[in-house]
Design a protein around this motif. Structure first.
Motif, short mmCIF file in Angstrom:
data_model
loop_
_atom_site.label_atom_id
_atom_site.label_comp_id
_atom_site.label_asym_id
_atom_site.label_seq_id
_atom_site.Cartn_x
_atom_site.Cartn_y
_atom_site.Cartn_z
N ALA A 215 9.56 0.62 12.63
CA ALA A 215 9.04 1.77 11.88
C ALA A 215 9.64 1.62 10.85
CB ALA A 215 8.48 3.35 12.04
N SER A 216 9.66 2.38 10.12
CA SER A 216 10.15 2.81 8.79
C SER A 216 11.91 2.13 8.25
CB SER A 216 10.06 3.73 7.55
OG SER A 216 10.95 5.19 8.57
N GLY A 217 12.19 2.39 9.79
CA GLY A 217 14.08 2.18 10.05
C GLY A 217 14.02 0.84 9.91
N PHE A 218 13.15 -0.05 10.65
CA PHE A 218 13.33 -1.37 10.80
C PHE A 218 12.64 -2.36 8.99
CE2 PHE A 218 10.67 -5.13 10.90
CZ PHE A 218 11.85 -6.19 11.82
N ARG A 219 11.40 -1.29 8.62
CA ARG A 219 11.33 -2.25 7.52
C ARG A 219 12.28 -2.24 6.51
NH1 ARG A 219 7.76 1.89 5.65
NH2 ARG A 219 10.03 3.15 4.76
N ASP A 220 12.64 -0.96 5.80
CA ASP A 220 14.03 -0.68 5.18
C ASP A 220 15.17 -2.03 5.10
OD1 ASP A 220 11.74 0.99 3.63
OD2 ASP A 220 13.03 2.18 3.75
N PHE A 221 15.57 -2.11 6.40
CA PHE A 221 17.01 -2.56 6.44
C PHE A 221 16.17 -4.34 6.79
CE2 PHE A 221 18.85 -5.16 9.78
CZ PHE A 221 19.89 -4.93 10.05
N SER A 222 14.86 -4.48 6.69
CA SER A 222 14.44 -5.77 6.94
C SER A 222 14.26 -6.66 6.64
CB SER A 222 13.62 -6.29 8.30
OG SER A 222 12.34 -5.41 8.30
N ARG A 223 13.72 -5.27 5.18
CA ARG A 223 12.75 -5.76 4.59
C ARG A 223 13.24 -7.30 3.53
NH1 ARG A 223 12.78 -6.53 -1.37
NH2 ARG A 223 15.02 -4.70 -1.57
N ILE A 224 14.81 -7.90 3.05
CA ILE A 224 15.52 -8.77 2.37
C ILE A 224 15.46 -10.31 3.23
CG2 ILE A 224 16.85 -7.94 0.66
CD1 ILE A 224 18.91 -7.40 2.31
#
Lengths: 288, 288
Positions: A215-224
């Motif tokens: 979800a959103s935690g993974f989304r932001d952490f892994s965007r790069i």
């Protein structure tokens, strides 16, 4: 007649061109097409560039300022190509994310003309690529690091500093190794750590289910981790020493966490998480 | 007369209350105030709750559905408090981020009434906290995991499934340990890794300079390091086994990266980064 020559009219090169044209900082803005790349003709029609260099040697010899904004791996060859035609008043810079290696490349490729090169790293980017994503405001309020060497010409140094200020940037000067250590920690390390988390998931049998519930935690952490593999391969190899040192330090942080969690050291774990949480919250406040 | 009793009217509990009130899913929505917490009187005035439980024992005995939405560390005590007054038709759930421990706590605290408890984990949240941040649409389109045990009552299971669907969620059922393994990898691990990066920076002499030059990559990667230390301490300890296993696997990923970079294994490094980049890009496409 003042000419700006740009090798590599992508997001960064294109954004420079737009701003230079808008504010009429140079008389002419000339782009160098990639051999197998996209034609730049459209960008001349749209007014981003005044012309495409048909004769690159001539374009080099009449340039007052050359910016190399190609993928970093091409920089050394371009510097070699530039050398014989480079006139004594022309300043050369790049926009790469690592600086020690490019300074060594410039010393080797430009030889007696090395003092005409000063490295730059605009801390500005986007997940978008190419000249279509170019934006004249890309550098506004962004940090720009320049890495002059000891023989740098004072006039040219002032000129480069002023140029980036005209682009809207906040300019700082430091040594190439200071630069590479800082960006290893705040940029290269998080990128590699994000790639590593996604590959940890890739290797699990439950990969599909994991990605379904991410979800959103993974989304932001892994965007790069969606960044260009070629760019990050080149950066990793160009800044090997600082990156390996940081990856080694990072493993020690994991060891600390494992110890606190495994031994249920509630107080230590709380302190550890609190310190990080405060630093990150204050940073976000400061950057507002 | 159907009563919903909510322990902990924060972001999650408050969002449930808003949606239940809007769609009139229960006759009465009753909130339990924390001893040292904020008074909930305002939320009764605003119509989020019908009343505050003055006599908690009575509220428990007349409840048809109880949701525990307090910080996870309080769940066990609340279950113990509920036990003597819990009527045979009442279903109890929680909303915590780990499920194995809470199922054990429920077995211990509810004893012969354990089959009335089914764990829930709505994968919905926000950096905002408290009932002021509550949003009736918080669960819309979000995954909701429920973790029934082997003795779970089929009618109550259907009832819980239907309740979360009424909240707008997409419900899945799995065992507590499946749940905890999945969320260790896609949520708990990235949180701890983000905290660790910020503390690596905290320990460097150049901390201030590092934070000055940290930009958008760092910002997104470390956003979750601003999360509540207490919440993540409790989650880390409650899901110790899966988290330590994942932290250990993650160190191996770092070792792979160090090997590729240190030995300049350009092809291997490129493949490694490409795999992660593809997975992350496809994931973002799928989640659109």
């Amino acid at each position: 007649m003042k000419n700006l020559l740009i090798f590599g009219v992508g997001l960064i090169g294109g954004s420079i061109a737009l701003k230079v044209k808008k504010d009429a900082i140079f008389d002419r803005v000339i782009g160098v097409s990639r051999h197998n790349g996209r034609s730049l003709d459209d960008f001349v029609k749209k007014g981003m560039l005044d012309e495409i260099a048909v004769n690159v040697e001539e374009a080099i010899s009449t340039a007052n300022f050359i910016i190399i904004a190609t993928p970093v791996a091409q920089t050394k060859n371009i510097l070699k190509k530039i050398y014989p035609y480079l006139n004594a008043d022309c300043l050369v810079t790049d926009v790469g994310s690592t600086k020690s290696e490019v300074m060594l490349d410039a010393a080797e490729s430009l030889g007696d003309k090395f003092d005409q090169f000063i490295g730059s790293h605009p801390i500005a980017g986007s997940e978008k690529h190419g000249p279509d994503a170019a934006d004249e405001k890309l550098f506004e309020g962004k940090n720009i690091i320049i890495t002059p060497h000891s023989q740098a010409n004072k006039v040219q140094l002032d000129c480069l500093w002023g140029f980036w200020e005209c682009m809207g940037g906040i300019v700082s000067s430091m040594t190439p190794s200071q630069h590479d250590e800082i960006f290893s920690t705040v940029s290269h390390l998080p990128h590699l750590l994000a790639f590593a988390l996604v590959n940890l998931i890739n290797k699990k049998n439950s990969k599909d289910q994991l990605l379904e519930f991410a979800a959103s935690g993974f989304r932001d952490f892994s965007r790069i981790a969606a960044s260009s593999p070629e760019v990050w391969r080149d950066i990793s190899l160009a800044n090997k020493k600082a990156i390996i040192s940081d990856l080694t330090l990072y493993k020690k942080e994991i060891d600390v966490l494992v110890e606190f969690i495994d031994n249920s050291q509630e107080g230590n774990l709380n302190d550890y998480l609190s310190k990080a949480s405060s630093t990150r919250s204050e940073w976000a406040e400061d950057k507002k």
